[in-house]
Design a protein around this motif. Structure first.
Motif, PDB file in Angstrom:
ATOM      1  N   TYR A  68       5.666   7.333   8.351  1.00  0.00           N
ATOM      2  CA  TYR A  68       6.572   8.222   9.095  1.00  0.00           C
ATOM      3  C   TYR A  68       7.829   7.726   7.491  1.00  0.00           C
ATOM      4  O   TYR A  68       8.002   8.894   7.284  1.00  0.00           O
ATOM      5  N   LEU A  69       8.633   6.719   7.504  1.00  0.00           N
ATOM      6  CA  LEU A  69       9.482   6.410   6.582  1.00  0.00           C
ATOM      7  C   LEU A  69       9.823   6.563   4.925  1.00  0.00           C
ATOM      8  O   LEU A  69      10.581   7.579   4.495  1.00  0.00           O
ATOM      9  N   VAL A  70       8.330   6.229   4.451  1.00  0.00           N
ATOM     10  CA  VAL A  70       7.898   6.979   3.206  1.00  0.00           C
ATOM     11  C   VAL A  70       7.736   8.393   3.239  1.00  0.00           C
ATOM     12  O   VAL A  70       8.181   9.240   2.024  1.00  0.00           O
ATOM     13  N   PHE A  71       6.234   9.090   3.775  1.00  0.00           N
ATOM     14  CA  PHE A  71       5.969   9.721   3.099  1.00  0.00           C
ATOM     15  C   PHE A  71       5.748  10.860   4.450  1.00  0.00           C
ATOM     16  O   PHE A  71       5.960  12.365   4.404  1.00  0.00           O
ATOM     17  N   GLY A  72       7.134  11.241   5.937  1.00  0.00           N
ATOM     18  CA  GLY A  72       7.317  11.709   6.987  1.00  0.00           C
ATOM     19  C   GLY A  72       6.428  11.784   7.240  1.00  0.00           C
ATOM     20  O   GLY A  72       6.389  13.301   7.743  1.00  0.00           O
ATOM     21  N   ASP A  73       5.436  11.674   7.490  1.00  0.00           N
ATOM     22  CA  ASP A  73       4.033  11.742   8.107  1.00  0.00           C
ATOM     23  C   ASP A  73       4.364  11.655  10.091  1.00  0.00           C
ATOM     24  O   ASP A  73       4.558   9.898   9.886  1.00  0.00           O
ATOM     25  N   TRP A  74       4.771  12.050  10.214  1.00  0.00           N
ATOM     26  CA  TRP A  74       4.631  11.764  12.190  1.00  0.00           C
ATOM     27  C   TRP A  74       3.026  11.593  12.681  1.00  0.00           C
ATOM     28  O   TRP A  74       2.559  12.389  12.846  1.00  0.00           O
ATOM     29  N   PRO A  75       3.058  10.121  13.662  1.00  0.00           N
ATOM     30  CA  PRO A  75       1.904   9.895  13.721  1.00  0.00           C
ATOM     31  C   PRO A  75       2.114  10.920  15.558  1.00  0.00           C
ATOM     32  O   PRO A  75       2.829  11.480  16.218  1.00  0.00           O
ATOM     33  N   ASP A  86       0.983  -1.209   0.075  1.00  0.00           N
ATOM     34  CA  ASP A  86      -0.113   0.068   0.508  1.00  0.00           C
ATOM     35  C   ASP A  86       0.329   1.381   0.326  1.00  0.00           C
ATOM     36  O   ASP A  86       0.471   2.512  -0.914  1.00  0.00           O
ATOM     37  N   ALA A  87       2.021   1.141   0.822  1.00  0.00           N
ATOM     38  CA  ALA A  87       2.748   2.458   0.311  1.00  0.00           C
ATOM     39  C   ALA A  87       3.008   2.452  -0.850  1.00  0.00           C
ATOM     40  O   ALA A  87       3.529   3.797  -1.163  1.00  0.00           O
ATOM     41  N   LEU A  88       3.752   1.400  -1.609  1.00  0.00           N
ATOM     42  CA  LEU A  88       4.172   1.637  -2.592  1.00  0.00           C
ATOM     43  C   LEU A  88       3.753   2.560  -3.451  1.00  0.00           C
ATOM     44  O   LEU A  88       3.817   3.345  -4.382  1.00  0.00           O
ATOM     45  N   GLY A  89       2.021   1.977  -3.804  1.00  0.00           N
ATOM     46  CA  GLY A  89       0.745   1.953  -4.425  1.00  0.00           C
ATOM     47  C   GLY A  89       0.677   3.533  -4.107  1.00  0.00           C
ATOM     48  O   GLY A  89       0.216   4.340  -4.776  1.00  0.00           O
ATOM     49  N   LYS A  90       0.577   4.006  -2.732  1.00  0.00           N
ATOM     50  CA  LYS A  90       0.430   5.558  -2.271  1.00  0.00           C
ATOM     51  C   LYS A  90       1.512   6.164  -2.928  1.00  0.00           C
ATOM     52  O   LYS A  90       1.636   7.137  -3.883  1.00  0.00           O
ATOM     53  N   LEU A  91       3.129   5.794  -3.111  1.00  0.00           N
ATOM     54  CA  LEU A  91       3.747   6.629  -3.298  1.00  0.00           C
ATOM     55  C   LEU A  91       3.955   6.643  -5.591  1.00  0.00           C
ATOM     56  O   LEU A  91       3.770   7.556  -5.403  1.00  0.00           O
ATOM     57  N   VAL A  92       3.021   5.548  -5.787  1.00  0.00           N
ATOM     58  CA  VAL A  92       2.971   5.928  -7.325  1.00  0.00           C
ATOM     59  C   VAL A  92       1.871   6.785  -8.026  1.00  0.00           C
ATOM     60  O   VAL A  92       1.956   6.808  -8.534  1.00  0.00           O
ATOM     61  N   VAL A  93       1.266   6.659  -6.970  1.00  0.00           N
ATOM     62  CA  VAL A  93      -0.471   7.068  -7.300  1.00  0.00           C
ATOM     63  C   VAL A  93      -0.600   9.257  -7.363  1.00  0.00           C
ATOM     64  O   VAL A  93      -1.197   9.686  -7.883  1.00  0.00           O
ATOM     65  N   ALA A  94       0.855   9.704  -6.561  1.00  0.00           N
ATOM     66  CA  ALA A  94       1.003  10.612  -7.181  1.00  0.00           C
ATOM     67  C   ALA A  94       1.712  10.399  -8.352  1.00  0.00           C
ATOM     68  O   ALA A  94       1.623  12.133  -8.416  1.00  0.00           O
TER      69      ALA A  94
END
Length: 307
Positions: free
Chosen positions: A265-272, A35-43
């Motif tokens: 956090y690791l891929v998109f920098g979204d801090w929880p 899912d993280a890869l997919g979110k990265l790709v749909v950008a």
């Protein structure tokens, strides 16, 4: 595929539930990574192109198994239910990735995890599975953790959030149908899902504003990895639902929120947020409670469900 068959044959009947739980945990980690890869790709690419290329990669990974078990496609049990499962699986993937295009990964997964309650209710009503009071309590506590993490309000209930909730309903339906079709080979069930998403992706690409975008080598690798990881995750889920009742293994999809926080956090920098971390702790605690109960309740003479 041989590995999954050996798990079923080598697992003592009393430990079948634990094996199913382990496979579900592995599947949630794999799905979250995909899912993280997919979110990265749909950008950069359309949803249709993601579905198409991801499905192609998954089918390539499964192709040796598909060829080996090709005769199984000619004698599928309950074909109309198989078709319904393929359609629901396709809609689930599409709505999930559509939601990730507008929301942080952890937020989408949090909405998505409402499916655990839907599955528990559905397994009791439609599959006639026994759900005891302690398990109900643990599932509700896990869902409270989801609410704590999400902090729902009028501001958070936007249309992307509603799409994510629709994805959770589709996912619940997918798991219930998969459990009822547990006599179908795992590879057949997995390939059906990829065939459905491939078809939907091909239909959606012409309607995308940017149309087809030829990926470079790096992005092609991302598509390929996403498809391969998803194929392995599907095999894990399908085998898990053959080894144990849906009400036992499905609560472990709550662990996706933990992976969503990590990858976000690791891929998109979204801090929880603190609420997200507290909610994740509640979810993990509920999952461990169910696991401990299953370990104590695994009797040596218990027959593995669906075995």
């Amino acid at each position: 595929m041989g590995l999954f068959a050996r798990i079923s044959s080598a697992t003592a009947p009393g430990n079948a539930h634990l094996a199913g739980i382990g496979l579900m945990l592995a599947a949630m980690a794999l799905f979250s990574f995909g899912d993280a890869l997919g979110k990265l790709v749909v950008a950069s690419y359309s949803i249709g192109q993601l579905l198409l290329l991801r499905a192609c990669a998954g089918l390539i990974v499964l192709s040796p198994l598909i060829w080996r078990q090709r005769a199984e496609f000619l004698r599928l049990p309950r074909p109309w239910l198989q078709l319904a499962r393929t359609i629901i699986a396709t809609l689930e993937v599409a709505t999930f990735f559509l939601a990730t295009a507008y929301l942080p990964l952890a937020d989408v997964i949090t909405f998505y995890l409402a499916s655990s309650l839907f599955v528990t209710v559905g397994s009791a009503l439609f599959l006639r599975e026994q759900v005891d009071a302690p398990r109900w309590i643990a599932i509700v506590v896990g869902f409270v953790g989801v609410l704590v993490a999400l902090q729902p309000s009028a501001q958070t209930m936007t249309w992307p959030a509603l799409i994510a909730l629709c994805a959770s309903v589709f996912f619940a339906g997918l798991l219930l149908i998969t459990r009822s079709l547990r006599g179908t080979p795992d590879m057949v069930l997995a390939s059906q899902q990829f065939i459905g998403t491939l078809a939907l992706g091909a239909v959606l690409i012409p309607s995308a504003p940017a149309g087809w975008i030829t990926p470079d080598l790096f992005d092609s690798a991302l598509f390929a990895i996403a498809g391969a990881v998803s194929a392995l995750g599907l095999l894990c889920v399908n085998r898990s639902l053959r080894l144990a009742p849906a009400s036992v293994v499905v609560p472990y999809q709550y662990t996706m929120i933990v992976w969503g926080v990590v990858f976000g956090y690791l891929v998109f920098g979204d801090w929880p947020s603190p609420a997200m971390l507290i909610g994740a702790a509640i979810i993990i605690g509920a999952g461990f409670y169910i696991l401990l109960r299953e370990r104590r309740g695994a009797a040596p003479g218990e027959r593995a469900p669906g075995a």
